[in-house]
Design an enzyme around this catalytic site. Structure first.
Site, PDB file in Angstrom:
ATOM      1  N   GLU A  34       0.793  -1.227  -0.065  1.00 41.79           N
ATOM      2  CA  GLU A  34       0.027   0.007  -0.043  1.00 41.79           C
ATOM      3  C   GLU A  34       0.801   1.205  -0.029  1.00 41.79           C
ATOM      4  O   GLU A  34       0.535   2.307   0.813  1.00 41.79           O
ATOM      5  CB  GLU A  34      -0.956   0.032   1.250  1.00 41.79           C
ATOM      6  CG  GLU A  34      -2.220  -0.681   0.921  1.00 41.79           C
ATOM      7  CD  GLU A  34      -3.553  -0.373   1.716  1.00 41.79           C
ATOM      8  OE1 GLU A  34      -4.352   0.721   0.931  1.00 41.79           O
ATOM      9  OE2 GLU A  34      -3.659  -0.811   2.865  1.00 41.79           O
ATOM     10  N   TYR A 113       0.417  -7.973  -1.917  1.00 42.70           N
ATOM     11  CA  TYR A 113      -0.687  -7.101  -1.071  1.00 42.70           C
ATOM     12  C   TYR A 113      -1.943  -7.909  -1.595  1.00 42.70           C
ATOM     13  O   TYR A 113      -2.604  -7.696  -2.561  1.00 42.70           O
ATOM     14  CB  TYR A 113      -0.595  -5.618  -1.321  1.00 42.70           C
ATOM     15  CG  TYR A 113      -1.976  -4.917  -0.983  1.00 42.70           C
ATOM     16  CD1 TYR A 113      -2.456  -4.960   0.413  1.00 42.70           C
ATOM     17  CD2 TYR A 113      -2.453  -4.110  -1.544  1.00 42.70           C
ATOM     18  CE1 TYR A 113      -3.384  -4.180   0.697  1.00 42.70           C
ATOM     19  CE2 TYR A 113      -3.628  -3.119  -1.241  1.00 42.70           C
ATOM     20  CZ  TYR A 113      -4.046  -3.373  -0.182  1.00 42.70           C
ATOM     21  OH  TYR A 113      -5.044  -2.837   0.512  1.00 42.70           O
ATOM     22  N   ASP A 154       0.838  -8.516   3.328  1.00 40.93           N
ATOM     23  CA  ASP A 154      -0.403  -8.304   3.814  1.00 40.93           C
ATOM     24  C   ASP A 154      -1.186  -9.078   2.987  1.00 40.93           C
ATOM     25  O   ASP A 154      -1.627  -9.059   1.933  1.00 40.93           O
ATOM     26  CB  ASP A 154      -1.059  -6.847   3.533  1.00 40.93           C
ATOM     27  CG  ASP A 154      -2.416  -6.587   4.254  1.00 40.93           C
ATOM     28  OD1 ASP A 154      -3.153  -7.599   4.493  1.00 40.93           O
ATOM     29  OD2 ASP A 154      -2.712  -5.467   3.990  1.00 40.93           O
ATOM     30  N   ASN A 156      -4.485  -9.987   4.287  1.00 39.78           N
ATOM     31  CA  ASN A 156      -5.851  -9.955   4.471  1.00 39.78           C
ATOM     32  C   ASN A 156      -6.652 -10.985   5.083  1.00 39.78           C
ATOM     33  O   ASN A 156      -7.991 -11.375   4.458  1.00 39.78           O
ATOM     34  CB  ASN A 156      -6.522  -9.085   3.260  1.00 39.78           C
ATOM     35  CG  ASN A 156      -6.306  -7.742   3.520  1.00 39.78           C
ATOM     36  OD1 ASN A 156      -6.345  -6.886   4.538  1.00 39.78           O
ATOM     37  ND2 ASN A 156      -6.005  -6.894   2.444  1.00 39.78           N
ATOM     38  N   ASP A 254      -1.949   1.691   9.810  1.00 41.96           N
ATOM     39  CA  ASP A 254      -2.924   0.703  10.868  1.00 41.96           C
ATOM     40  C   ASP A 254      -2.195  -0.746  10.845  1.00 41.96           C
ATOM     41  O   ASP A 254      -2.451  -1.450  11.773  1.00 41.96           O
ATOM     42  CB  ASP A 254      -4.343   0.545  10.224  1.00 41.96           C
ATOM     43  CG  ASP A 254      -4.284   0.492   8.691  1.00 41.96           C
ATOM     44  OD1 ASP A 254      -3.334   0.599   8.181  1.00 41.96           O
ATOM     45  OD2 ASP A 254      -5.472   0.223   8.260  1.00 41.96           O
TER      46      ASP A 254
END
Length: 281
Positions: A34, A113, A154, A156, A254
DNA sequence: ATGGCAGAAGCATTCTGA
């Protein structure tokens, strides 16, 4: 060799925090997600000034991945690729910059990602599962070539209920569903190992806390950032750590960094041929 | 069911994330 992953949620907003972290931790390889910036305005110089090579694959506003490495990476590839022409799926994923890979010290680093997926049943969820299936095919091909792999980023996805602060509340929902976990397991196929779970069997360890509802202060997090390594590398794995300190920063990402220490310091990169090592391809 | 918080684009507000 320290290898780290960090979803920074905008490279430009987080730049000074990332540089501070690099100066404190001194990673050999830092994989970012990101970055949210086009390649022509990515802040390359600050990293080069610290002695790193910078490989980027970004776009405006969304997504974007980067590999920051002390050793100059080889065979840098952006997005999915295949040596066979049959894999027409790959074309579908070109517009979202979510994967960059490179060879460093005899290991194929694959920085991802994974799409969030929004909610089950949505178009974005279908995209997420399709993307993961394409990643599985990509890894099949790498495995056939005999590559030693470090797949990190990441994802998710919380791989198990141990990876969610309140698994009952989120049971079956986005990042916790069986469909996603099955898709992830189909990527890993038992050949790639979750570095963190080599060392820690208990719940209560998170890599992401929602900006909302005071989630970090209440320690209501998820473990969705992962470092998977080939089975053959596990004997070299010395540690896997989630560094939650950057989440305490003013205006933090975050997510917070996750890193492993691979004991490759006895390897001379310039003389692979002279070494009788398992990692030779 | 909804909002809450944050970043980018761009100048008010929408889109996206997780």
């Amino acid at each position: 060799m320290l290898i780290a992953t960090w979803n920074v949620n905008s490279i430009r907003t987080r730049l000074s925090q990332i540089l501070d972290w690099i100066n404190q931790v001194n990673p050999d390889i830092l994989c970012l997600q990101e970055t949210k910036v086009m390649d022509n305005i990515f802040p390359v110089e600050p990293f080069e000034n610290l002695g790193y090579s910078v490989e980027i694959y970004g776009q405006k506003s969304y997504n974007g991945v980067a590999i920051i490495s002390k050793i100059k990476p080889e065979n840098v590839r952006k997005g999915f690729y295949s040596s066979t022409d049959s894999d027409q799926n790959i074309e579908v994923f070109l517009d979202q910059k979510r994967l960059i890979s490179a060879d460093i010290s005899g290991i194929k680093i694959i920085n991802v990602y994974v799409p969030n997926g929004s909610e089950l049943g949505s178009n974005k969820f279908e995209y997420k599962i399709n993307w993961l299936n394409c990643l599985a095919s990509f890894l099949d091909e790498q495995e056939k070539k005999g590559e030693l792999i470090c797949l990190l980023g990441d994802f998710n996805i919380a791989p198990s209920n141990l990876d969610i602060h309140d698994p009952k509340k989120y049971k079956g929902g986005i990042m916790a569903s069986e469909v996603e976990r099955n898709a992830l397991n189909n990527v890993l196929k038992g050949r790639l190992i979750d570095s963190f779970r080599i060392f820690e069997k208990n719940s209560g360890h998170w890599s992401w806390w929602d900006y909302r509802n005071n989630a970090f202060e209440l320690n209501k997090g998820w473990r969705i950032d992962h470092i998977y390594i080939s089975k053959e590398l596990t004997s070299k794995l010395k540690s896997c750590v989630i560094d939650s300190l950057p989440r305490e920063n003013l205006r933090p990402s975050d997510h917070t960094p996750v890193m492993i220490n691979l004991e490759l310091n006895n390897i001379n990169v310039d003389s692979f041929e002279d070494e009788d090592n398992f990692y030779e391809i």
